[in-house]
Scaffold this active site. Structure first.
Site, PDB file in Angstrom:
ATOM      1  N   HIS A  66      18.746  27.540  55.233  1.00 42.15           N
ATOM      2  CA  HIS A  66      19.839  27.043  56.080  1.00 42.15           C
ATOM      3  C   HIS A  66      21.001  28.005  56.238  1.00 42.15           C
ATOM      4  O   HIS A  66      21.905  27.762  57.029  1.00 42.15           O
ATOM      5  CB  HIS A  66      20.311  25.646  55.642  1.00 42.15           C
ATOM      6  N   HIS A  93      28.120  33.089  51.461  1.00 47.56           N
ATOM      7  CA  HIS A  93      27.182  32.817  52.544  1.00 47.56           C
ATOM      8  C   HIS A  93      27.974  32.771  53.842  1.00 47.56           C
ATOM      9  O   HIS A  93      29.208  32.828  53.820  1.00 47.56           O
ATOM     10  CB  HIS A  93      26.455  31.487  52.286  1.00 47.56           C
ATOM     11  N   HIS A  95      28.348  31.298  58.110  1.00 47.80           N
ATOM     12  CA  HIS A  95      28.061  30.295  59.145  1.00 47.80           C
ATOM     13  C   HIS A  95      28.239  30.976  60.491  1.00 47.80           C
ATOM     14  O   HIS A  95      29.220  31.684  60.699  1.00 47.80           O
ATOM     15  CB  HIS A  95      29.039  29.120  59.036  1.00 47.80           C
ATOM     16  N   THR A 201      30.694  21.783  53.000  1.00 48.21           N
ATOM     17  CA  THR A 201      30.358  21.451  54.393  1.00 48.21           C
ATOM     18  C   THR A 201      28.873  21.180  54.571  1.00 48.21           C
ATOM     19  O   THR A 201      28.401  20.989  55.678  1.00 48.21           O
ATOM     20  CB  THR A 201      30.804  22.571  55.356  1.00 48.21           C
ATOM     21  N   THR A 202      28.135  21.221  53.450  1.00 48.23           N
ATOM     22  CA  THR A 202      26.720  20.855  53.491  1.00 48.23           C
ATOM     23  C   THR A 202      26.509  19.697  52.520  1.00 48.23           C
ATOM     24  O   THR A 202      27.269  19.541  51.563  1.00 48.23           O
ATOM     25  CB  THR A 202      25.837  22.051  53.070  1.00 48.23           C
TER      26      THR A 202
HETATM   27 ZN   LIG Z   1      29.879  27.433  53.800  1.00 44.35          ZN
END
Ligand SMILES: [Zn+2]
Ligand SMILES: *[C@@H]1O[C@H](CO)[C@@H](O)[C@H](O)[C@H]1NC(C)=O
Length: 280
Positions: A66, A93, A95, A201-202
C-alpha cells in the site's frame, strides 16, 4: 483508500472489518486541511533537535502493498519541538497521487501537493508502532510536502532508482549509504511548522499521533514522481492515489511555530494597540 486494505481470503466476517477500521470514525482523525488564517501561534513550538539524522546507513526499502517504506536503523531520534519526551524513528513512507494529479494527505489552505513524506517516530519506551498506537501521544510523525521542480532532486536518485526493483508488492531491496537528512530540507529551514493532534491515516486509524507538518517543501521532478506511479498493488493495478481524504477538524486547533503572524492576527494586534493607547 479502503481498496488498499481489501481483504483476500485471510479475512472473513464483518467483525474483522470492524477491527481493521476500529477508530476510523473517531473525532480526531487525520489528515486535515490546514487553514493558515485560523492557526494559533505557539511559542512553545521551538526548533527540533535531530539526533542521528546525518548518520549513513543501509536500509530496507519495501513495497508493502500500500506504499513504499524505508525501514530505519536504531539511533535516530527527535526531541524539542514541544514534544514531551524523546521519540525514535522507525520508518518513513510516502503518499502520492497519479500522473498530473496531486497526492499529499494534508492540504494547506485547500492546496494538495504532489507527494507527502511521513517519518514515523514512536516514544523510546515502546518496541513497536502498534504498541505506541495505544498511547494518545505515542507516535510523532514529521510530515513533509513535495513540490514539483524542473530538475531532478539528485538526493532522491538512490531511492527513485531503487523503485524499479520493487514494483511488485511484498518485494524489497536495500538502499546503501543513505542518511535521513538527504531526504528532508536543510535543518535551518525546519523551524516553521504546523502542529495538531490526530491519527494514523491508515487503518486502524489510531488517535495516537502528534502531527508536525513543515512549511518548507522538498523538490522533485515530474520524471522522479512518475517512478512512484509504476509500483503495483497486490491486485496488479498501479499504485496510485494512495492518500486518505481530509477529515473533519471537530474543533481541534492547529498550532503554528515561530516567526509567523497571519494578516488577521496582525490586524488584531494593531487594533488592540490602538485601542489600549486610546484608553490610556
Ligand atoms: Zn503516512
Ligand atoms: C525481502 O525479500 C526477501 C526475498 O527477496 C524475503 O525473503 C524477505 O522476507 C523480505 N523482507 C521483508 C522485510 O519484506
Amino acid at each position: 483508500y479502503q481498496s488498499q486494505f481489501s481483504c483476500n481470503n485471510t479475512c472473513t466476517g464483518p467483525n474483522v472489518w470492524q477491527e481493521i477500521f476500529q477508530n476510523c470514525n473517531g473525532r480526531s482523525q487525520s489528515p486535515i486541511n490546514i487553514v493558515t488564517r485560523k492557526v494559533h501561534r505557539d511559542e512553545r513550538l521551538t526548533p527540533f533537535h535531530f539526533e542521528g539524522y546525518q548518520a549513513t546507513f543501509h536500509g530496507r526499502l519495501i513495497n508493502n502493498g500500500h506504499t513504499v517504506q524505508l525501514e530505519l536503523p536504531s539511533g535516530i531520534r527527535i526531541s524539542g519541538g514541544h514534544l514531551t519526551e524523546k521519540y525514535k524513528a522507525v520508518q518513513f513512507h510516502l503518499h502520492w497521487g497519479k500522473e498530473g494529479k496531486p497526492g499529499s494527505e494534508h492540504l494547506i489552505d485547500g492546496e494538495q501537493f504532489p507527494m507527502e513524506m511521513h517519518i514515523v517516530h514512536i516514544k523510546e519506551k515502546y518496541d513497536s508502532l502498534s504498541q505506541a498506537a495505544k498511547d494518545r501521544t505515542g507516535v510523532a510523525v514529521l510530515g513533509f510536502m513535495f513540490q514539483e521542480s524542473e530538475s531532478n532532486n539528485e538526493k532522491y536518485s538512490p531511492l527513485v532508482d531503487a523503485l524499479k526493483r520493487i514494483t511488485e508488492p511484498s518485494s524489497n531491496t536495500t538502499l546503501t549509504g543513505v542518511s535521513l537528512e538527504m531526504f528532508i530540507p536543510p535543518q535551518k529551514s525546519l523551524t516553521k511548522y504546523f502542529r495538531y493532534d490526530g491519527s494514523l491515516t491508515t487503518p486502524d486509524c489510531a488517535e495516537a499521533v502528534v502531527w508536525t507538518l513543515f512549511e518548507s517543501t522538498i523538490p522533485m521532478s515530474r520524471n522522479q514522481l512518475s517512478a512512484f506511479y509504476q509500483l503495483r498493488f497486490p491486485d496488479g493495478k498501479h499504485m496510485v492515489q494512495i492518500y486518505r481524504p481530509v477529515q473533519p477538524l471537530n474543533g481541534r486547533v492547529v498550532y503554528y511555530s515561530n516567526g509567523y503572524i497571519s494578516v488577521a492576527s496582525w490586524v488584531l494586534l494593531t487594533s488592540s494597540v490602538l485601542f489600549s493607547s486610546a484608553v490610556l
